[in-house]
Design a protein around this motif. Structure first.
Motif, PDB file in Angstrom:
ATOM      1  N   LEU A 161       0.822  -1.206   0.000  1.00 17.12           N
ATOM      2  CA  LEU A 161       0.000   0.000   0.000  1.00 17.12           C
ATOM      3  C   LEU A 161       0.861   1.263   0.000  1.00 17.12           C
ATOM      4  N   ALA A 162       1.920   1.250   0.794  1.00 13.01           N
ATOM      5  CA  ALA A 162       2.822   2.412   0.831  1.00 13.01           C
ATOM      6  C   ALA A 162       3.355   2.669  -0.583  1.00 13.01           C
ATOM      7  N   ASN A 163       3.693   1.616  -1.249  1.00 10.96           N
ATOM      8  CA  ASN A 163       4.184   1.692  -2.625  1.00 10.96           C
ATOM      9  C   ASN A 163       3.165   2.365  -3.543  1.00 10.96           C
ATOM     10  N   GLU A 164       1.950   1.911  -3.435  1.00 11.44           N
ATOM     11  CA  GLU A 164       0.855   2.520  -4.229  1.00 11.44           C
ATOM     12  C   GLU A 164       0.740   4.018  -3.948  1.00 11.44           C
ATOM     13  N   CYS A 165       0.916   4.348  -2.696  1.00  6.61           N
ATOM     14  CA  CYS A 165       0.797   5.758  -2.291  1.00  6.61           C
ATOM     15  C   CYS A 165       2.056   6.555  -2.650  1.00  6.61           C
ATOM     16  N   GLY A 166       3.122   5.839  -2.945  1.00  6.65           N
ATOM     17  CA  GLY A 166       4.362   6.543  -3.281  1.00  6.65           C
ATOM     18  C   GLY A 166       5.131   7.047  -2.079  1.00  6.65           C
ATOM     19  N   ILE A 167       4.874   6.423  -0.917  1.00  6.47           N
ATOM     20  CA  ILE A 167       5.666   6.817   0.260  1.00  6.47           C
ATOM     21  C   ILE A 167       6.464   5.625   0.785  1.00  6.47           C
ATOM     22  N   GLU A 168       7.455   5.925   1.592  1.00 10.11           N
ATOM     23  CA  GLU A 168       8.261   4.866   2.191  1.00 10.11           C
ATOM     24  C   GLU A 168       7.831   4.619   3.621  1.00 10.11           C
ATOM     25  N   LEU A 169       8.067   3.393   4.085  1.00  9.85           N
ATOM     26  CA  LEU A 169       7.793   3.055   5.475  1.00  9.85           C
ATOM     27  C   LEU A 169       9.101   3.018   6.263  1.00  9.85           C
ATOM     28  N   LEU A 170       8.984   3.247   7.545  1.00  9.83           N
ATOM     29  CA  LEU A 170      10.094   3.000   8.470  1.00  9.83           C
ATOM     30  C   LEU A 170       9.593   1.926   9.434  1.00  9.83           C
ATOM     31  N   LEU A 171      10.248   0.762   9.418  1.00 15.02           N
ATOM     32  CA  LEU A 171       9.820  -0.325  10.294  1.00 15.02           C
ATOM     33  C   LEU A 171      10.569  -0.209  11.613  1.00 15.02           C
ATOM     34  N   GLU A 172       9.815  -0.281  12.697  1.00 18.01           N
ATOM     35  CA  GLU A 172      10.513  -0.094  13.978  1.00 18.01           C
ATOM     36  C   GLU A 172      10.348  -1.286  14.915  1.00 18.01           C
ATOM     37  N   LEU A 173      11.440  -1.538  15.607  1.00 14.33           N
ATOM     38  CA  LEU A 173      11.481  -2.516  16.686  1.00 14.33           C
ATOM     39  C   LEU A 173      11.503  -1.755  17.997  1.00 14.33           C
ATOM     40  N   PHE A 174      10.922  -2.372  19.028  1.00 11.66           N
ATOM     41  CA  PHE A 174      11.032  -1.771  20.355  1.00 11.66           C
ATOM     42  C   PHE A 174      12.185  -2.435  21.092  1.00 11.66           C
ATOM     43  N   ALA A 175      13.077  -1.630  21.593  1.00 10.28           N
ATOM     44  CA  ALA A 175      14.252  -2.161  22.286  1.00 10.28           C
ATOM     45  C   ALA A 175      13.866  -2.880  23.570  1.00 10.28           C
ATOM     46  N   ASP A 176      12.790  -2.426  24.188  1.00 10.80           N
ATOM     47  CA  ASP A 176      12.506  -2.885  25.555  1.00 10.80           C
ATOM     48  C   ASP A 176      11.275  -3.772  25.673  1.00 10.80           C
ATOM     49  N   ARG A 177      10.753  -4.233  24.543  1.00 13.30           N
ATOM     50  CA  ARG A 177       9.529  -5.032  24.638  1.00 13.30           C
ATOM     51  C   ARG A 177       9.772  -6.458  24.141  1.00 13.30           C
TER      52      ARG A 177
END
Lengths: 240, 240, 240, 240
Positions: A153-169
């Motif tokens: 979907l991000a691709n369709e919209c023409g934007i990039e995603l930032l995938l995040e991990l939680f350090a403490d979870r």
């Protein structure tokens, strides 16, 4: 892996977080936009501080809920989510412009973040409206085992995603966050540092079942609200 | 002389103004930005309505005071005024961008408008910050007998001013508004129409002392909150 | 059967409802307490109006949500519900005391009302805290087929309940309100008047399945927000 | 001379003040009522803490201004001041009632306090409305050289005043507070302790002109927001 941290969470005369201390350790500052924390003047100060530390600025957008710090889900239509998100993003971006910088990404906060990960249509509303505002702005979401549909979907919209991990979870083997209600769901400092070392070495994280899981991530979320978290932030930064 | 009107003053489920009816009569829509009225979703609706009627959009920025509708002066530093103004302007501008339009001018609302006309440093803070945000955006202020110092500063900042006359308020021979507390300070429909005719004919207005005063103005402020004001708006439009 | 109506739902300069017109028709005024609508000064005016019309005063308490008019559920602990309820009840009761009257009952508003009927522990938190504040104050809840458990708890707390029927909402044969999303869920004026006649005659209401259901009720909720509802209120009053 | 301190100034998750530490040192707790700080749940916690420490409870009422912490003057009619004051007083008193205690006095906060000392009609509005609510509740005002007119009015209303001195503020020979903008207007710890000793010994305070002034006071206002102020509070308590 870049480090991101919630910044600018003071409100009026109430102080929160040790922004000055954590800022030198991080790459991405999730700046509160006035709906769960902060106000126009605190926002301006947060932008200045990010600039001084050459930290990239993100809009930490939220449901309107100062009393609940944006942690409580509030039902909205998708149009309402679009409107409140772009309102906050635009406000922060304009205050950035006064300091000759700009917003680089959006990270939904608290209940809005959780709701986005539960309801794909909320993610869609966010991705679509951000892309209509400015396709250079990225959207930060939770790194999960399968991020295919989000990326599509991000691709369709023409934007990039930032995938995040939680350090403490803690994560389970399906790549889901273990609920805060479960024992062992929040990692201590030693566990956090082990995790960071593993990520740096193999890109994998140890799950609550003691298995290794590959969760591709662009950024790691850390905290900066007290002495201990500041010390930890420094150690994490030196490890990466 | 263009007609301007306060638009988008509903809040949540509370309706105010007859925006649909007055919009076809006006040239400039002063859209509330959430600090004295409106909210992100009402703002989006106001932008749509302005677009449908090909009306130019202005940011009606205010002190944060929903309960007092922005009519009560609240002490701020100049930095705070800069921050709250650009926050609101940016929020509205971003919601405009989603509909492929933009903010063309800023009109301070209520107490902020009055304070700007009393304290030149507030005017300065506004002009300067608007110019740093976008020099194409104009600033609307009260037309007075001598606007030299305002124009000079706007010039330095590289922005244009919009001078406004009030259709329904009495002026004295010095070009000041007669206080609302004085009798005769608010004009009735007949008087308003006479004034509009005079402006159209000679560019002059009759003062409370029955003298004629030349007050150069770019725009005339009218209202659209009830049946009577809508009828009046139609007549004014047909006269100009 | 007494008539109750939501009153005092203006906020700041935003007007809502035709309180002056509906007040002569009703017995119980559910006065908003500032969390979903109203403010201290509007509350005082509502109390005066109730007194002039010899209408009994109730506290229409709500989650804190002006923008959403208290219609959106917001997660709270039971302690938080106790605290926000008694805060509002006490505020209204104090303003009543200035006019030598008092609050006679509490009616939760909007999402809080719905949540109370879904989660017995919320009802319990409300009943218990009201009884600790003043055992003479009643609690208004939805009349359902079986109100045994509610009455039992109210009894333990030493407070009385007021069971209410909605004049304009369809019921199913189980005595539940038909969701607003279903067709036929909201009754028109004619249907409302039929229902009122039935209640006056037999104490029964016709369900959406065209069966008759006995729902014991102390009060009937009507509206007073527009011309039509005012006319209807007058007819309902004359029928009862 | 009793010690009073501002208490319960947290808001939502934002903490302020070291209430647990200062409470054992004080006699009177000025508890914020939600308009400049606090919220229903924080209020309940403040009441519990006061009860545990056997500290008398006062309503620290304010203009509605969370962002400005009630420190900015906002124009109100006297009726509005009456309404907002009794709203807050009633809310706090009701939450006290749940814990079987009650409000013993009212202390206006910040800008409302200053405005009350500048505009006798505001004092009058407060005194009158408090007396109508409950004549056992006292009103705390600034101790000045001549409090005759205040006492006379309080007498007429049937309420008592509490005159307060500020431990940390310089006074001039007329008994007025020296503006915070002047050098020497805020006393350091050593000066504060000297003042307390003088009050304990002679009931007089040294003015900024180094003269001694008798200012009759019932209570001394101290702070409890940081380590230093807590230490000072303990010393002051042991001196008195």
């Amino acid at each position: 892996v870049k480090l991101n941290c919630d910044i600018g969470e003071s409100f009026g005369i109430w102080k929160m977080g040790r922004d000055e201390d954590v800022m030198p350790c991080i790459d991405l500052a999730n700046i509160a936009c006035g709906f769960h924390a902060s106000d126009p003047s605190n926002i301006s100060k947060s932008i200045s501080l990010a600039l001084e530390n050459r930290v990239t600025i993100g809009a930490h957008i939220s449901y309107l809920d100062l009393l609940g710090f944006g942690r409580r889900s509030i039902a909205h239509t998708y149009e309402e989510i679009r409107d409140l998100s772009i309102y906050q993003l635009g406000a922060l971006d304009a205050l950035c412009k006064l300091q000759k910088t700009e917003v680089s990404y959006v990270k939904p906060h608290g209940a809005l973040y959780n709701d986005m990960m539960k309801d794909f249509d909320i993610f869609k509303a966010l991705a679509k409206s951000i892309s209509e505002y400015n396709q250079n702005i990225k959207l930060m979401i939770l790194a999960t085992k399968d991020t295919h549909k989000y990326k599509e979907l991000a691709n369709e919209c023409g934007i990039e995603l930032l995938l995040e991990l939680f350090a403490d979870r803690a994560y389970d083997s399906n790549g889901h966050l273990v609920s805060r209600k479960e024992s062992g769901s929040v990692l201590n400092s030693k566990e956090i540092l082990s995790r960071v070392k593993e990520i740096a070495k193999s890109g994998k994280i140890k799950t609550i079942e003691n298995k290794f899981l590959e969760l591709k991530a662009d950024t790691l979320c850390i905290h900066g609200d007290n002495e201990e978290s500041i010390e930890l932030a420094k150690e994490i930064k030196s490890l990466l």
